[in-house]
Design a protein around this motif. Sequence first.
Motif, mmCIF file in Angstrom:
data_model
loop_
_atom_site.group_PDB
_atom_site.id
_atom_site.type_symbol
_atom_site.label_atom_id
_atom_site.label_comp_id
_atom_site.label_asym_id
_atom_site.label_seq_id
_atom_site.Cartn_x
_atom_site.Cartn_y
_atom_site.Cartn_z
ATOM 1 N N THR A 66 0.848 -1.193 0.000
ATOM 2 C CA THR A 66 0.000 0.000 0.000
ATOM 3 C C THR A 66 0.882 1.240 0.000
ATOM 4 O OG1 THR A 66 -0.100 -0.038 2.422
ATOM 5 C CG2 THR A 66 -1.925 -1.070 1.244
ATOM 6 N N ARG A 67 0.370 2.305 -0.578
ATOM 7 C CA ARG A 67 1.040 3.607 -0.460
ATOM 8 C C ARG A 67 0.766 4.135 0.933
ATOM 9 N NH1 ARG A 67 1.631 6.652 -6.074
ATOM 10 N NH2 ARG A 67 2.629 8.194 -4.746
ATOM 11 N N ILE A 68 1.751 4.832 1.500
ATOM 12 C CA ILE A 68 1.580 5.448 2.813
ATOM 13 C C ILE A 68 1.984 6.916 2.716
ATOM 14 C CG2 ILE A 68 1.880 3.318 4.126
ATOM 15 C CD1 ILE A 68 4.789 4.228 4.709
ATOM 16 N N ALA A 69 1.561 7.679 3.711
ATOM 17 C CA ALA A 69 1.902 9.104 3.757
ATOM 18 C C ALA A 69 3.376 9.268 4.118
ATOM 19 C CB ALA A 69 1.028 9.815 4.785
ATOM 20 N N GLY A 70 3.954 10.350 3.649
ATOM 21 C CA GLY A 70 5.345 10.637 3.946
ATOM 22 C C GLY A 70 5.617 10.721 5.434
ATOM 23 N N GLY A 71 4.674 11.266 6.192
ATOM 24 C CA GLY A 71 4.844 11.378 7.638
ATOM 25 C C GLY A 71 4.942 10.031 8.320
ATOM 26 N N GLU A 72 4.196 9.064 7.841
ATOM 27 C CA GLU A 72 4.252 7.717 8.403
ATOM 28 C C GLU A 72 5.629 7.100 8.151
ATOM 29 O OE1 GLU A 72 1.896 3.449 8.184
ATOM 30 O OE2 GLU A 72 0.958 5.224 7.302
ATOM 31 N N PHE A 73 6.144 7.299 6.940
ATOM 32 C CA PHE A 73 7.486 6.804 6.647
ATOM 33 C C PHE A 73 8.507 7.504 7.535
ATOM 34 C CE2 PHE A 73 11.635 6.953 4.800
ATOM 35 C CZ PHE A 73 11.860 5.613 4.492
ATOM 36 N N GLU A 74 8.402 8.811 7.704
ATOM 37 C CA GLU A 74 9.369 9.562 8.507
ATOM 38 C C GLU A 74 9.386 9.083 9.954
ATOM 39 O OE1 GLU A 74 11.752 11.476 7.487
ATOM 40 O OE2 GLU A 74 11.042 11.551 5.426
ATOM 41 N N ARG A 75 8.214 8.743 10.503
ATOM 42 C CA ARG A 75 8.172 8.227 11.874
ATOM 43 C C ARG A 75 8.919 6.896 11.960
ATOM 44 N NH1 ARG A 75 3.280 10.689 11.402
ATOM 45 N NH2 ARG A 75 2.150 8.818 10.782
ATOM 46 N N ALA A 76 8.704 6.016 10.988
ATOM 47 C CA ALA A 76 9.406 4.727 10.970
ATOM 48 C C ALA A 76 10.906 4.932 10.786
ATOM 49 C CB ALA A 76 8.848 3.837 9.852
ATOM 50 N N TRP A 77 11.291 5.877 9.939
ATOM 51 C CA TRP A 77 12.705 6.179 9.695
ATOM 52 C C TRP A 77 13.382 6.683 10.977
ATOM 53 C CZ3 TRP A 77 16.176 4.954 6.281
ATOM 54 C CH2 TRP A 77 17.360 5.709 6.167
ATOM 55 N N THR A 78 12.721 7.612 11.654
ATOM 56 C CA THR A 78 13.259 8.156 12.904
ATOM 57 C C THR A 78 13.420 7.049 13.936
ATOM 58 O OG1 THR A 78 12.304 10.321 12.457
ATOM 59 C CG2 THR A 78 12.863 9.846 14.748
ATOM 60 N N GLN A 79 12.419 6.194 14.045
ATOM 61 C CA GLN A 79 12.475 5.059 14.976
ATOM 62 C C GLN A 79 13.640 4.137 14.623
ATOM 63 O OE1 GLN A 79 9.318 2.155 14.654
ATOM 64 N NE2 GLN A 79 9.484 1.625 16.800
ATOM 65 N N ALA A 80 13.815 3.841 13.355
ATOM 66 C CA ALA A 80 14.899 2.948 12.918
ATOM 67 C C ALA A 80 16.268 3.548 13.250
ATOM 68 C CB ALA A 80 14.782 2.661 11.426
ATOM 69 N N LEU A 81 16.452 4.828 12.973
ATOM 70 C CA LEU A 81 17.734 5.473 13.230
ATOM 71 C C LEU A 81 18.055 5.572 14.724
ATOM 72 C CD1 LEU A 81 17.673 6.011 10.214
ATOM 73 C CD2 LEU A 81 18.476 8.309 10.681
ATOM 74 N N SER A 82 17.009 5.627 15.538
ATOM 75 C CA SER A 82 17.236 5.709 16.984
ATOM 76 C C SER A 82 17.478 4.337 17.597
ATOM 77 C CB SER A 82 16.050 6.396 17.664
ATOM 78 O OG SER A 82 14.919 5.543 17.649
ATOM 79 N N GLY A 83 17.332 3.286 16.789
ATOM 80 C CA GLY A 83 17.581 1.936 17.271
ATOM 81 C C GLY A 83 16.479 1.355 18.125
ATOM 82 N N GLN A 84 15.285 1.924 18.034
ATOM 83 C CA GLN A 84 14.139 1.482 18.833
ATOM 84 C C GLN A 84 13.449 0.305 18.187
ATOM 85 O OE1 GLN A 84 12.710 3.491 21.664
ATOM 86 N NE2 GLN A 84 14.764 4.293 21.740
#
Length: 96
Positions: A78-96
């Motif tokens: 599915t396509r997702i909103a850019g904000g949803e991707f950014e939240r996942a990206w931030t979480q990934a970079l923080s190691g959570q």
Amino acid sequence: MREMWHLRVAWLHEFADEPVEILSEVGADGYERRKVERFRDGRIGWADEKCEVGGTGLGEVPVPPLDEINAQQEFVATRIAGGEFERAWTQALSGQ
């Protein structure tokens, strides 16, 4: 010209070492720019054009259209909103 877009793919499988969810930022040229992969055991891998973490890497070919991905029984894309991707990206970079 196409714009950048974001994608979530649920991968329905039983492989322990493969992700169950893949989130991608896709550039106007159709290639992944950033990717987050979530694994069944809670691990998170990520990649961008400069770095690969947790075994995650960007695709080497353009991302196929959603209907082509969804034609494969093991994928739900599915396509997702850019904000949803950014939240996942931030979480990934923080190691959570």
